[in-house]
Structures are given as C-alpha cells and as structure tokens.
Design a protein around this motif. Structure first.
Motif, PDB file in Angstrom:
ATOM      1  N   THR A   1       9.611  14.664  -1.693  1.00 38.02           N
ATOM      2  CA  THR A   1       8.609  15.641  -2.114  1.00 38.02           C
ATOM      3  C   THR A   1       7.824  15.187  -3.328  1.00 38.02           C
ATOM      4  O   THR A   1       6.593  15.157  -3.306  1.00 38.02           O
ATOM      5  N   PHE A   2       8.510  14.819  -4.404  1.00 32.57           N
ATOM      6  CA  PHE A   2       7.818  14.474  -5.650  1.00 32.57           C
ATOM      7  C   PHE A   2       6.887  13.270  -5.523  1.00 32.57           C
ATOM      8  O   PHE A   2       5.848  13.237  -6.187  1.00 32.57           O
ATOM      9  N   PRO A   3       7.174  12.265  -4.686  1.00 25.49           N
ATOM     10  CA  PRO A   3       6.251  11.129  -4.556  1.00 25.49           C
ATOM     11  C   PRO A   3       5.008  11.412  -3.707  1.00 25.49           C
ATOM     12  O   PRO A   3       4.099  10.593  -3.665  1.00 25.49           O
ATOM     13  N   ASP A   4       4.946  12.542  -3.045  1.00 26.73           N
ATOM     14  CA  ASP A   4       3.832  12.847  -2.145  1.00 26.73           C
ATOM     15  C   ASP A   4       2.514  12.903  -2.929  1.00 26.73           C
ATOM     16  O   ASP A   4       2.432  13.558  -3.969  1.00 26.73           O
ATOM     17  N   PRO A   5       1.456  12.236  -2.447  1.00 27.68           N
ATOM     18  CA  PRO A   5       0.180  12.203  -3.166  1.00 27.68           C
ATOM     19  C   PRO A   5      -0.441  13.583  -3.403  1.00 27.68           C
ATOM     20  O   PRO A   5      -0.971  13.826  -4.482  1.00 27.68           O
ATOM     21  N   LEU A   6      -0.380  14.488  -2.441  1.00 27.07           N
ATOM     22  CA  LEU A   6      -0.965  15.816  -2.643  1.00 27.07           C
ATOM     23  C   LEU A   6      -0.156  16.604  -3.673  1.00 27.07           C
ATOM     24  O   LEU A   6      -0.721  17.310  -4.511  1.00 27.07           O
TER      25      LEU A   6
ATOM     26  N   SER B   1       0.838  -1.201   0.000  1.00 29.46           N
ATOM     27  CA  SER B   1       0.000   0.000   0.000  1.00 29.46           C
ATOM     28  C   SER B   1       0.870   1.247   0.000  1.00 29.46           C
ATOM     29  O   SER B   1       0.580   2.210  -0.694  1.00 29.46           O
ATOM     30  N   ASP B   2       1.969   1.225   0.775  1.00 30.76           N
ATOM     31  CA  ASP B   2       2.867   2.367   0.802  1.00 30.76           C
ATOM     32  C   ASP B   2       3.486   2.600  -0.562  1.00 30.76           C
ATOM     33  O   ASP B   2       3.589   3.726  -1.019  1.00 30.76           O
ATOM     34  N   SER B   3       3.894   1.533  -1.244  1.00 37.75           N
ATOM     35  CA  SER B   3       4.519   1.717  -2.550  1.00 37.75           C
ATOM     36  C   SER B   3       3.501   2.192  -3.580  1.00 37.75           C
ATOM     37  O   SER B   3       3.825   2.949  -4.472  1.00 37.75           O
ATOM     38  N   GLU B   4       2.248   1.753  -3.452  1.00 36.39           N
ATOM     39  CA  GLU B   4       1.218   2.248  -4.357  1.00 36.39           C
ATOM     40  C   GLU B   4       0.981   3.730  -4.120  1.00 36.39           C
ATOM     41  O   GLU B   4       0.783   4.491  -5.046  1.00 36.39           O
ATOM     42  N   THR B   5       0.991   4.147  -2.862  1.00 34.41           N
ATOM     43  CA  THR B   5       0.808   5.556  -2.544  1.00 34.41           C
ATOM     44  C   THR B   5       1.913   6.379  -3.175  1.00 34.41           C
ATOM     45  O   THR B   5       1.664   7.447  -3.706  1.00 34.41           O
ATOM     46  N   SER B   6       3.160   5.887  -3.132  1.00 31.66           N
ATOM     47  CA  SER B   6       4.272   6.646  -3.683  1.00 31.66           C
ATOM     48  C   SER B   6       4.123   6.831  -5.190  1.00 31.66           C
ATOM     49  O   SER B   6       4.677   7.759  -5.746  1.00 31.66           O
ATOM     50  N   ASN B   7       3.353   5.957  -5.855  1.00 32.58           N
ATOM     51  CA  ASN B   7       3.126   6.103  -7.286  1.00 32.58           C
ATOM     52  C   ASN B   7       2.143   7.221  -7.597  1.00 32.58           C
ATOM     53  O   ASN B   7       1.915   7.526  -8.755  1.00 32.58           O
ATOM     54  N   GLU B   8       1.561   7.815  -6.581  1.00 30.48           N
ATOM     55  CA  GLU B   8       0.590   8.875  -6.791  1.00 30.48           C
ATOM     56  C   GLU B   8       1.239  10.245  -6.834  1.00 30.48           C
ATOM     57  O   GLU B   8       0.568  11.240  -6.920  1.00 30.48           O
ATOM     58  N   GLY B   9       2.550  10.299  -6.792  1.00 32.09           N
ATOM     59  CA  GLY B   9       3.252  11.572  -6.834  1.00 32.09           C
ATOM     60  C   GLY B   9       3.255  12.153  -8.239  1.00 32.09           C
ATOM     61  O   GLY B   9       2.459  11.782  -9.096  1.00 32.09           O
ATOM     62  N   ILE B  10       4.180  13.071  -8.456  1.00 31.57           N
ATOM     63  CA  ILE B  10       4.287  13.714  -9.770  1.00 31.57           C
ATOM     64  C   ILE B  10       4.640  12.668 -10.824  1.00 31.57           C
ATOM     65  O   ILE B  10       5.550  11.875 -10.655  1.00 31.57           O
TER      66      ILE B  10
END
Length: 150
Positions: free
Chosen positions: A77-82, A28-37
């Motif tokens: 910074t760049f991997p952050d979902p927001l 789940s954490d790695s999927e979240t990191s894919n939501e970055g830029i």
C-alpha cells in the motif's frame, strides 16, 4: 554451417536484447515504488513542528514488527504512486513501531487497540480521525482524501 552460425548469433542477440529490456523494466518498477509515501525520519516532536510549518496534518502508521497486515501495507500500500501523491501532498507521514523506542511513549499517549492503527493528527498532536486494520491502496487513498483539517 554458415546458416547455423547466423541463426545461433541471431538467437543470442535476441536473448541479450530481452535481458536488457527486462533490466530496464525492473529499474522502472523500482523507481515507481519510490513514488509512494515519503515517511518523515525524525522524532515525533520534529514531525509536529514540520506539520505546523507546512500547514499539514500528520498521518501516523502505528504498527508492530510482528504484525502481518502491517507488513502487507508496508509492502503493497505505502509504495503505491497514487497513495504517495495524496499523502505526500496532504500530510507529514510518520511510522512508529509501537513496541519499541519512541513508539512506546506514543502508545501510552494514543489509544491503540490493534495493529495497524492509522492516526490522523493536527499540528498539536490531537486526533482528527483514526482507523484500524489493513487498507489496500484505493482504500487508503479514499481514507486520506476524506480527512479534512479543522
């Protein structure tokens, strides 16, 4: 003896359960990191065309491979979902190592006094705004939200 076997079996099952939960949590954490830029993989000319076609500005991360703050932004910074939500909606994002390949030509065209330099460009490649230095996720989101298309 049976009691000991039941206890050992129970402990093993709890251990297996915890291990499986940890694996789910890690994925789940790695999927979240894919939501970055989502950085555009192509030439600068192609990025300009994409920005024009999508009526977006370009966000360019001008970095150097040896730059500690650049690496920190790439990791934190760049991997952050927001950050991803704001930047993927508003910009065509590109990143260039300004000391190799196409980055060398871009470093001649754009004023780079230090790394990282964050450039916001229109579809013609004109600078709308630039910023230098590390930004944490909230700082980059604030910067991105402040950029308006002319």
């Amino acid at each position: 003896m049976k009691k000991n076997i039941v206890i050992i079996f129970s402990l093993l099952m709890i251990g297996i359960s915890c291990t499986n939960n940890q694996k789910v949590s890690e994925s789940s954490d790695s999927e979240t990191s894919n939501e970055g830029i989502k950085f555009f993989k192509g030439s600068f000319k192609e990025a300009l065309a994409k920005a024009k076609a999508e009526n977006k500005l370009i966000f360019m991360d001008a970095y150097a491979s040896w730059c500690g703050p650049c690496k920190a932004m790439q990791k934190n910074t760049f991997p952050d979902p927001l950050v991803g939500k704001v930047f993927n909606e508003k910009f065509v994002s590109v990143a260039y190592d300004m000391e190799i390949d196409e980055g060398l030509a871009l470093s001649v065209k754009y004023p780079i006094a230090g790394y990282p330099t964050l450039l916001f460009l229109d579809g013609e490649g004109n600078i709308i705004q630039s910023a230098m230095g590390y930004r944490d996720p909230s700082g980059l989101v604030a910067l991105g939200q402040s950029i308006e298309k002319n």
